[in-house]
Design a protein around this motif. Structure first.
Motif, PDB file in Angstrom:
ATOM      1  N   ARG A   3      22.314  40.122 -49.282  1.00  0.00           N
ATOM      2  CA  ARG A   3      23.528  39.358 -49.465  1.00  0.00           C
ATOM      3  C   ARG A   3      24.680  40.022 -48.727  1.00  0.00           C
ATOM      4  NH1 ARG A   3      23.862  35.161 -52.882  1.00  0.00           N
ATOM      5  NH2 ARG A   3      21.727  35.112 -53.586  1.00  0.00           N
ATOM      6  N   ASP A 125      22.042  31.015 -47.992  1.00  0.00           N
ATOM      7  CA  ASP A 125      22.648  31.471 -49.251  1.00  0.00           C
ATOM      8  C   ASP A 125      23.134  32.907 -49.112  1.00  0.00           C
ATOM      9  OD1 ASP A 125      21.865  29.105 -50.396  1.00  0.00           O
ATOM     10  OD2 ASP A 125      20.093  29.921 -51.394  1.00  0.00           O
ATOM     11  N   TYR A 363      15.759  33.189 -57.472  1.00  0.00           N
ATOM     12  CA  TYR A 363      16.412  33.370 -56.164  1.00  0.00           C
ATOM     13  C   TYR A 363      16.306  34.829 -55.751  1.00  0.00           C
ATOM     14  CZ  TYR A 363      18.573  28.770 -56.707  1.00  0.00           C
ATOM     15  OH  TYR A 363      18.782  27.429 -56.852  1.00  0.00           O
ATOM     16  N   GLU A 364      16.495  35.679 -56.748  1.00  0.00           N
ATOM     17  CA  GLU A 364      16.414  37.113 -56.479  1.00  0.00           C
ATOM     18  C   GLU A 364      15.303  37.701 -57.332  1.00  0.00           C
ATOM     19  OE1 GLU A 364      20.382  38.493 -57.187  1.00  0.00           O
ATOM     20  OE2 GLU A 364      21.073  37.187 -55.575  1.00  0.00           O
ATOM     21  N   ILE A 369      15.161  32.040 -62.678  1.00  0.00           N
ATOM     22  CA  ILE A 369      16.137  30.980 -62.978  1.00  0.00           C
ATOM     23  C   ILE A 369      15.423  29.840 -63.710  1.00  0.00           C
ATOM     24  CG2 ILE A 369      17.705  29.276 -61.928  1.00  0.00           C
ATOM     25  CD1 ILE A 369      18.735  32.171 -61.721  1.00  0.00           C
ATOM     26  N   PRO A 388      23.979  22.544 -69.628  1.00  0.00           N
ATOM     27  CA  PRO A 388      25.236  23.217 -69.250  1.00  0.00           C
ATOM     28  C   PRO A 388      25.244  23.682 -67.800  1.00  0.00           C
ATOM     29  CG  PRO A 388      23.938  24.566 -70.748  1.00  0.00           C
ATOM     30  CD  PRO A 388      23.203  23.290 -70.602  1.00  0.00           C
ATOM     31  N   THR A 389      26.423  24.009 -67.321  1.00  0.00           N
ATOM     32  CA  THR A 389      26.585  24.535 -65.974  1.00  0.00           C
ATOM     33  C   THR A 389      25.752  25.798 -65.787  1.00  0.00           C
ATOM     34  OG1 THR A 389      28.765  23.622 -65.735  1.00  0.00           O
ATOM     35  CG2 THR A 389      28.327  25.587 -64.468  1.00  0.00           C
ATOM     36  N   GLY A 390      25.060  25.833 -64.661  1.00  0.00           N
ATOM     37  CA  GLY A 390      24.267  27.026 -64.342  1.00  0.00           C
ATOM     38  C   GLY A 390      22.932  27.071 -65.054  1.00  0.00           C
ATOM     39  N   ALA A 391      22.545  25.941 -65.692  1.00  0.00           N
ATOM     40  CA  ALA A 391      21.307  25.928 -66.477  1.00  0.00           C
ATOM     41  C   ALA A 391      20.067  25.969 -65.594  1.00  0.00           C
ATOM     42  CB  ALA A 391      21.281  24.688 -67.353  1.00  0.00           C
ATOM     43  N   GLY A 392      20.189  25.462 -64.362  1.00  0.00           N
ATOM     44  CA  GLY A 392      19.028  25.439 -63.460  1.00  0.00           C
ATOM     45  C   GLY A 392      18.627  24.026 -63.055  1.00  0.00           C
ATOM     46  N   LYS A 393      19.521  23.051 -63.276  1.00  0.00           N
ATOM     47  CA  LYS A 393      19.188  21.647 -62.998  1.00  0.00           C
ATOM     48  C   LYS A 393      18.987  21.408 -61.498  1.00  0.00           C
ATOM     49  CE  LYS A 393      23.061  20.252 -64.938  1.00  0.00           C
ATOM     50  NZ  LYS A 393      23.659  21.542 -65.337  1.00  0.00           N
ATOM     51  N   THR A 394      19.989  21.840 -60.698  1.00  0.00           N
ATOM     52  CA  THR A 394      19.890  21.648 -59.238  1.00  0.00           C
ATOM     53  C   THR A 394      18.692  22.405 -58.693  1.00  0.00           C
ATOM     54  OG1 THR A 394      22.270  21.392 -59.106  1.00  0.00           O
ATOM     55  CG2 THR A 394      21.157  21.948 -57.060  1.00  0.00           C
ATOM     56  N   THR A 395      18.495  23.602 -59.210  1.00  0.00           N
ATOM     57  CA  THR A 395      17.366  24.418 -58.768  1.00  0.00           C
ATOM     58  C   THR A 395      16.068  23.650 -58.984  1.00  0.00           C
ATOM     59  OG1 THR A 395      18.624  26.344 -59.462  1.00  0.00           O
ATOM     60  CG2 THR A 395      16.281  26.671 -59.071  1.00  0.00           C
ATOM     61  N   TYR A 404      12.804  25.631 -51.605  1.00  0.00           N
ATOM     62  CA  TYR A 404      12.451  27.030 -51.901  1.00  0.00           C
ATOM     63  C   TYR A 404      10.981  27.053 -52.310  1.00  0.00           C
ATOM     64  CZ  TYR A 404      17.548  27.643 -52.424  1.00  0.00           C
ATOM     65  OH  TYR A 404      18.906  27.673 -52.228  1.00  0.00           O
ATOM     66  N   GLN A 435      24.492  17.581 -54.425  1.00  0.00           N
ATOM     67  CA  GLN A 435      25.770  17.720 -55.122  1.00  0.00           C
ATOM     68  C   GLN A 435      26.915  17.721 -54.111  1.00  0.00           C
ATOM     69  OE1 GLN A 435      25.678  21.277 -57.436  1.00  0.00           O
ATOM     70  NE2 GLN A 435      26.368  20.191 -59.235  1.00  0.00           N
ATOM     71  N   HIS A 547      26.465  14.980 -65.496  1.00  0.00           N
ATOM     72  CA  HIS A 547      27.198  15.567 -66.620  1.00  0.00           C
ATOM     73  C   HIS A 547      27.735  14.458 -67.523  1.00  0.00           C
ATOM     74  CE1 HIS A 547      27.018  19.833 -65.887  1.00  0.00           C
ATOM     75  NE2 HIS A 547      27.219  19.616 -64.593  1.00  0.00           N
TER      76      HIS A 547
HETATM   77  N1  LIG Z   1      21.403  30.378 -53.865  1.00  0.00           N
HETATM   78  C1  LIG Z   1      21.416  31.022 -55.011  1.00  0.00           C
HETATM   79  N2  LIG Z   1      21.169  32.339 -55.056  1.00  0.00           N
HETATM   80  C2  LIG Z   1      21.169  33.008 -56.228  1.00  0.00           C
HETATM   81  N3  LIG Z   1      21.407  32.425 -57.420  1.00  0.00           N
HETATM   82  C3  LIG Z   1      21.646  31.113 -57.438  1.00  0.00           C
HETATM   83  C4  LIG Z   1      21.669  30.351 -56.232  1.00  0.00           C
HETATM   84  N4  LIG Z   1      21.943  29.066 -56.563  1.00  0.00           N
HETATM   85  C5  LIG Z   1      22.080  29.036 -57.897  1.00  0.00           C
HETATM   86  N5  LIG Z   1      21.913  30.254 -58.415  1.00  0.00           N
HETATM   87  C6  LIG Z   1      21.941  30.613 -59.837  1.00  0.00           C
HETATM   88  O1  LIG Z   1      20.921  29.872 -60.481  1.00  0.00           O
HETATM   89  C7  LIG Z   1      21.363  29.381 -61.714  1.00  0.00           C
HETATM   90  C8  LIG Z   1      21.115  27.873 -61.779  1.00  0.00           C
HETATM   91  O2  LIG Z   1      21.905  27.259 -60.801  1.00  0.00           O
HETATM   92  P1  LIG Z   1      21.854  25.682 -60.596  1.00  0.00           P
HETATM   93  O3  LIG Z   1      22.693  25.325 -59.448  1.00  0.00           O
HETATM   94  O4  LIG Z   1      20.449  25.242 -60.595  1.00  0.00           O
HETATM   95  O5  LIG Z   1      22.542  25.206 -61.943  1.00  0.00           O
HETATM   96  P2  LIG Z   1      22.932  23.761 -62.416  1.00  0.00           P
HETATM   97  O6  LIG Z   1      22.331  23.577 -63.748  1.00  0.00           O
HETATM   98  O7  LIG Z   1      22.602  22.747 -61.391  1.00  0.00           O
HETATM   99  O8  LIG Z   1      24.486  23.925 -62.559  1.00  0.00           O
HETATM  100  P3  LIG Z   1      25.667  22.840 -62.342  1.00  0.00           P
HETATM  101  O9  LIG Z   1      25.586  21.890 -63.461  1.00  0.00           O
HETATM  102  O10 LIG Z   1      26.874  23.682 -62.414  1.00  0.00           O
HETATM  103  O11 LIG Z   1      25.452  22.238 -61.007  1.00  0.00           O
HETATM  104  C9  LIG Z   1      22.826  29.771 -61.839  1.00  0.00           C
HETATM  105  O12 LIG Z   1      22.897  30.887 -62.688  1.00  0.00           O
HETATM  106  C10 LIG Z   1      23.241  30.188 -60.459  1.00  0.00           C
HETATM  107  O13 LIG Z   1      24.126  31.260 -60.517  1.00  0.00           O
END
Ligand SMILES: Nc1ncnc2c1ncn2[C@@H]1O[C@H](COP(=O)(O)OP(=O)(O)OP(=O)(O)O)[C@@H](O)[C@H]1O
Length: 594
Positions: A3, A125, A363-364, A369, A388-395, A404, A435, A547
């Motif tokens: 990073r 990233d 990711y790391e 995640i 919630p935010t950061g839950a892992g939905k987008t992932t 990935y 997004q 959301h």
């Molecule tokens: N490229 C990345 N490298 C490292 N960590 C990441 C990366 N992208 C997301 N994260 C971490 O992975 C976790 C899940 O992220 P993600 O984007 O999937 O959340 P989300 O549920 O979609 O959130 P939101 O509702 O805010 O979009 C978070 O803790 C975030 O910090």
């Protein structure tokens, strides 16, 4: 690269890697014929001009004492001819070395760009985008001159040097040896400064990269900067970065400038020695030293140090270029970690049955995640992902397009593990709305057509109508042909979302992924959009992250995700009845309306 941030230097290569130069030379191979022809012209011209001092010697020692006017005219004519030929070949060289140089820039940039397009999200990233840009633009520029002009000049100068030494030896061996005494002194200078000079250029390239990264970041974040009145602070950071760049540049060129004066001093000392020794040997009546020989010899000495000076310049630019080459080849060599397996097959036409089978992802390393996620979506079902935010939905949805690689587990589409199919055949059949609704510079029509290049205008318009984008597009000055800027700065956030929504639909995908597709759209438009969307989602499997829970209430299944695991799963009614996390979330949004 781990990073990285704009103020973090990249790691310096310790050793000078000759393979990088070999790879660099490989870029010359397609143009070798032109290159050789230019080299031939230059060498023949320099061989011809090297004869000029010999003509002088003949005129002085033979023609003038014999009052041979014809001889003088003849040698004058040859001198003129040599000058014309040299001028002509110089013009030829300038034209074609520039052509070759530009072509090489193009080839190298193309290779980097092509590779960048394949590199996975994880690559982007991990580093500031400005540091990537500087490699494609500035670094490649910096080495083109070395490749075209530099190599040719070096070859011709090396040959010139050999010619000169041969001619000097023909004139007088002892004087030649005096002249060559200067070379070991020069070698010592080079050895003393070499390592420092190389490091100085590497540091300079790092500082340039940092500065570029900060400029790119500042431009992208200008709105936030101005909103938070951070201009002064940012100018301070810029000042520091620019100052470090200036200092590193000055230090690096200081080493370069050590070479020129060193060569000048050595050249003056050897020339003086030759005058003193040559004249005293001539006065003492030593054989083979005449006025003509001395005049011709001193003409050669002038020419002897000129190519050495150019070679030293080439050596300087080589060291500069190596520091850039390290970065360029590092980018080209960056492994494409998300790629087709050797036995990958084409994904057959997708029906839309999706299963996550004990999927874990991080990711790391060591920071999972998604943890052991399993679920199954039947063909045509709409799956909502909330939490919630950061839950892992987008992932979670990003893994479906294989942006990935999963750490463990499998993702199956129609029973086929997506790890075993070609990425292209998979992604071509998915409709993804991310997004960040990125808008490219060009017309609105082009932007929607990005989802399917073969779509007709009518199909584009139909997709726009389905997502309720048609009306606002028609209100713009040129309708679908209206030009928008990169990132769509002329458009509202909601309009950008609608355009990327239409783009995702246009591919007519069997699996549709909508990540916060309607978060910026007003409620009225959303209600109309929802109707069109319900129609559209029929027969497609869709994953919708939202959301605002009103948009996903009617989904076939809602998954409540938190901290990388699916906590709850079911229809809206089932989850409400459970009175768990989803219930709480829903009530927090709509309790006042109930
Ligand atoms: N490229 C990345 N490298 C490292 N960590 C990441 C990366 N992208 C997301 N994260 C971490 O992975 C976790 C899940 O992220 P993600 O984007 O999937 O959340 P989300 O549920 O979609 O959130 P939101 O509702 O805010 O979009 C978070 O803790 C975030 O910090």
């Amino acid at each position: 690269m781990a990073r990285n941030k704009y103020d973090v230097d990249e790691v310096l290569e310790d050793k000078f890697d000759v393979n990088q130069l070999k790879r660099l030379l490989a870029y010359l191979i397609p143009y070798r014929k032109r290159f050789v022809s230019v080299g031939f012209m230059m060498l023949s011209a320099s061989a011809f001009t090297m004869l000029i001092p010999q003509f002088f010697q003949k005129v002085m020692d033979v023609c003038i004492p014999n009052k041979d006017m014809k001889g003088i005219a003849f040698y004058s004519f040859l001198t003129l001819l040599a000058a014309f030929y040299s001028a002509f070949s110089l013009r030829y060289k300038i034209k074609y070395t520039n052509q070759i140089g530009q072509q090489i820039i193009h080839d190298m940039r193309y290779d980097i760009f092509e590779h960048l397009q394949e590199l996975p999200f994880s690559y982007y990233d991990d580093r500031p985008h400005g540091k990537i840009q500087v490699r494609v633009v500035n670094y490649v520029n910096s080495i083109s001159d070395l490749l075209s002009n530099g190599i040719l000049n070096t070859i011709t100068d090396l040959c010139n040097l050999v010619f000169i030494i041969v001619f000097m030896l023909i004139l007088n061996v002892r004087l030649t040896l005096v002249c060559l005494c200067g070379l070991p002194i020069l070698a010592i200078v080079i050895v003393v400064i070499k390592k420092k000079q190389r490091t100085a250029w590497q540091v300079q390239s790092n500082k340039q990269s940092n500065l570029n990264a900060y400029i790119a970041e500042s431009i992208n974040g200008i709105r936030v900067t101005q909103s938070f009145v951070r201009e002064d602070v940012n100018s301070g950071i810029f000042n520091n970065l620019s100052g470090s760049y200036r200092k590193s540049w000055m230090r690096a060129v200081m080493f370069n400038f050590t070479m020129g004066p060193s060569i000048d001093i050595i050249s003056i000392i050897t020339t003086a020695a030759i005058y003193v020794l040559g004249v005293s040997w001539m006065i003492n009546g030593e054989t083979g030293i005449t006025v003509g020989v001395l005049v011709a010899f001193t003409a050669y000495i002038g020419r002897f140090w000129a190519p050495i000076n150019t070679l030293a310049g080439f050596y300087n630019s080589l060291l500069t270029a190596i520091s850039y080459l390290e970065r360029i080849f590092e980018t080209i060599d960056e492994p494409v970690v998300v790629k087709d397996r050797e036995d990958a097959v084409e994904m057959p036409p997708i029906h839309g049955d999706v299963a996550f089978d004990h999927v874990t992802f991080s990711y790391e390393p060591g920071v999972p995640i998604l943890k052991d996620v399993s679920f199954h979506a039947n063909q045509g079902q709409s799956f909502a992902v909330v939490g919630p935010t950061g839950a892992g939905k987008t992932t979670l949805v990003n893994l479906l397009s294989r942006f990935y690689n999963v750490d463990s587990g499998r993702i199956l589409i129609d029973g086929i593990d997506i790890a075993g199919v070609t990425i292209r055949s998979l992604r071509k059949q998915m409709g993804v709305m991310m997004q960040d609704s990125f808008i490219f510079s060009g017309t609105i029509m082009d932007n929607i057509r990005y989802g399917n290049f073969s779509a007709t205008d009518e199909e584009v318009i139909r997709a726009a109508k389905t997502v309720c984008a048609h009306d606002f597009i028609m209100e713009m000055e040129n309708g679908y042909q209206t030009q928008v800027n990169e990132r769509g700065s002329r458009l509202s956030a909601g309009q950008r979302q609608l355009i990327s929504f239409a783009r995702a639909l246009l591919a007519d995908p069997k699996i549709l992924i909508l990540d916060e597709a309607t978060s910026s759209i007003d409620t009225e438009t959303e209600i109309i959009l929802q109707k069109g969307l319900n129609e559209l989602l029929k027969g497609r499997t869709s994953f919708i992250i939202a959301h605002r829970l009103s948009t996903i209430k009617n989904s076939s299944c809602i998954m409540y995700v938190d901290k990388g695991t699916i906590l709850e799963k079911g229809t809206h009614d089932e989850l409400m009845a459970q009175k768990g996390e989803y219930y709480k979330l829903y009530m927090s949004q709509y309790a006042s309306l109930m």
